[in-house]
Design an enzyme around this catalytic site. Structure first.
Site, PDB file in Angstrom:
ATOM      1  N   ASP A  12       0.833  -1.203   0.000  1.00  0.00           N
ATOM      2  CA  ASP A  12       0.000   0.000   0.000  1.00  0.00           C
ATOM      3  C   ASP A  12       0.874   1.262   0.000  1.00  0.00           C
ATOM      4  O   ASP A  12       1.996   1.240   0.507  1.00  0.00           O
ATOM      5  CB  ASP A  12      -0.908  -0.024   1.239  1.00  0.00           C
ATOM      6  N   HIS A  29       2.522   3.351  -8.936  1.00  0.00           N
ATOM      7  CA  HIS A  29       2.390   1.930  -9.255  1.00  0.00           C
ATOM      8  C   HIS A  29       3.599   1.458 -10.075  1.00  0.00           C
ATOM      9  O   HIS A  29       4.107   0.365  -9.885  1.00  0.00           O
ATOM     10  CB  HIS A  29       1.105   1.662 -10.049  1.00  0.00           C
ATOM     11  N   LEU A 123      11.842 -20.052  -4.914  1.00  0.00           N
ATOM     12  CA  LEU A 123      10.675 -19.353  -4.368  1.00  0.00           C
ATOM     13  C   LEU A 123       9.494 -19.387  -5.346  1.00  0.00           C
ATOM     14  O   LEU A 123       9.695 -19.353  -6.563  1.00  0.00           O
ATOM     15  CB  LEU A 123      11.062 -17.903  -4.092  1.00  0.00           C
TER      16      LEU A 123
HETATM   17  C1  FPP Z   1      -2.037   0.243  -3.281  1.00  0.00           C
HETATM   18  O1  FPP Z   1      -1.541   1.561  -3.318  1.00  0.00           O
HETATM   19  C2  FPP Z   1      -1.525  -0.515  -4.371  1.00  0.00           C
HETATM   20  C3  FPP Z   1      -2.285  -1.083  -5.360  1.00  0.00           C
HETATM   21  C4  FPP Z   1      -3.741  -0.997  -5.408  1.00  0.00           C
HETATM   22  C5  FPP Z   1      -1.676  -1.812  -6.464  1.00  0.00           C
HETATM   23  C6  FPP Z   1      -0.397  -2.503  -6.150  1.00  0.00           C
HETATM   24  C7  FPP Z   1       0.393  -2.495  -7.385  1.00  0.00           C
HETATM   25  C8  FPP Z   1       1.729  -2.433  -7.470  1.00  0.00           C
HETATM   26  C9  FPP Z   1       2.636  -2.499  -6.319  1.00  0.00           C
HETATM   27  C10 FPP Z   1       2.396  -2.264  -8.765  1.00  0.00           C
HETATM   28  C11 FPP Z   1       1.998  -3.224  -9.785  1.00  0.00           C
HETATM   29  C12 FPP Z   1       2.391  -4.573  -9.431  1.00  0.00           C
HETATM   30  C13 FPP Z   1       2.869  -5.435 -10.308  1.00  0.00           C
HETATM   31  C14 FPP Z   1       3.191  -6.809  -9.876  1.00  0.00           C
HETATM   32  C15 FPP Z   1       3.091  -5.078 -11.719  1.00  0.00           C
HETATM   33  P1  FPP Z   1      -2.574   2.756  -3.387  1.00  0.00           P
HETATM   34  O2  FPP Z   1      -2.735   3.147  -4.802  1.00  0.00           O
HETATM   35  O3  FPP Z   1      -3.850   2.368  -2.701  1.00  0.00           O
HETATM   36  O4  FPP Z   1      -1.819   3.838  -2.585  1.00  0.00           O
HETATM   37  P2  FPP Z   1      -2.468   4.976  -1.693  1.00  0.00           P
HETATM   38  O5  FPP Z   1      -3.069   4.285  -0.482  1.00  0.00           O
HETATM   39  O6  FPP Z   1      -1.309   5.821  -1.339  1.00  0.00           O
HETATM   40  O7  FPP Z   1      -3.485   5.683  -2.531  1.00  0.00           O
END
Ligand code: FPP
Length: 225
Positions: A12, A29, A123
């Site tokens: 997150d 992201h 892994l």
């Molecule tokens: C939460 O951060 C994250 C997500 C909803 C997506 C997670 C994706 C990635 C780490 C990158 C893509 C992954 C791969 C494997 C290609 P948020 O957007 O909710 O952050 P915030 O809470 O600061 O708004």
């Protein structure tokens, strides 16, 4: 000594990381996807057998279309690039979640990556995509009912998406919130929970190493004394 077979991470804080840098949210992201590679490689070198990463939840479809489209494209591009990393590091790739909502192109890419890495013995990286625990549990109950199988605590895991994956030992959530957000609720029944303020794109190997060191110090009793 505690065994650390399975780490699960709620990644997150991407959006906030980007906003702090004066960038649009999706840049977070993109940066976050780079950490996925580093953290996966690190886990594979310290003997962790399963690493499950929450990359897209069943609730994430509610985000603006532009962000959802970006995440889908990022996942496709990332998988294409990542195949070499998987092969070079003996990493097996798997997913949990309902893949039927993804485009045929992305489904094919996922399938191809799984097939190409299926014989890896190091892994296993498990990407949770269009994943939600409640959805997974309901799908599991439906499968068992269709097969007329009476569910028990012992056989329930056979019907979950995680049927070949051991229970979670350690859940880490970056980004400062203290909740599980519908992630591996059944599988984390006895997991240690670790909530940290670091935003996912700022997370690194040395912070993970400290978390793992702490995990080994905790006495896990699984309800016993
Ligand atoms: C939460 O951060 C994250 C997500 C909803 C997506 C997670 C994706 C990635 C780490 C990158 C893509 C992954 C791969 C494997 C290609 P948020 O957007 O909710 O952050 P915030 O809470 O600061 O708004």
């Amino acid at each position: 000594m505690n065994k650390l077979n399975h780490i699960a991470i709620i990644m997150d804080g991407n959006g906030r990381w980007a906003t702090k840098q004066g960038l649009i949210r999706v840049k977070g992201h993109e940066e976050g996807s780079k950490r996925v590679r580093e953290i996966t490689k690190y886990c594979s070198t310290v003997g962790v057998k399963f690493l499950t990463l929450y990359a897209f939840s069943t609730e994430n479809w509610k985000r603006p279309k532009m962000e959802v489209d970006f995440l889908m494209r990022l996942l496709d591009r990332w998988l294409e690039k990542e195949l070499d990393t998987f092969l070079e590091n003996n990493i097996r790739f798997k997913t949990i979640g309902d893949l039927s909502k993804f485009s045929k192109k992305l489904q094919k890419r996922i399938q191809k990556t799984k097939e190409a890495t299926q014989n890896a013995t190091g892994l296993t990286q498990v990407l949770a995509i269009n994943y939600g625990s409640k959805d997974e549990i309901i799908r599991a109950i439906k499968k068992a009912t269709e097969q007329k199988i009476e569910l028990s605590e012992d056989n329930f895991n056979n019907f979950l998406d995680t049927y070949e994956i051991p229970d979670v030992d350690l859940v880490i959530r970056t980004g400062g919130e203290k909740r599980l957000s519908n992630f591996l609720l059944w599988q984390s029944a006895y997991a240690e929970l670790c909530f940290i303020d670091t935003l996912w794109p700022d997370f690194n190997e040395s912070e993970l190493k400290n978390i793992i060191d702490d995990f080994y110090k905790v006495q896990r009793r699984f309800g016993g004394v």
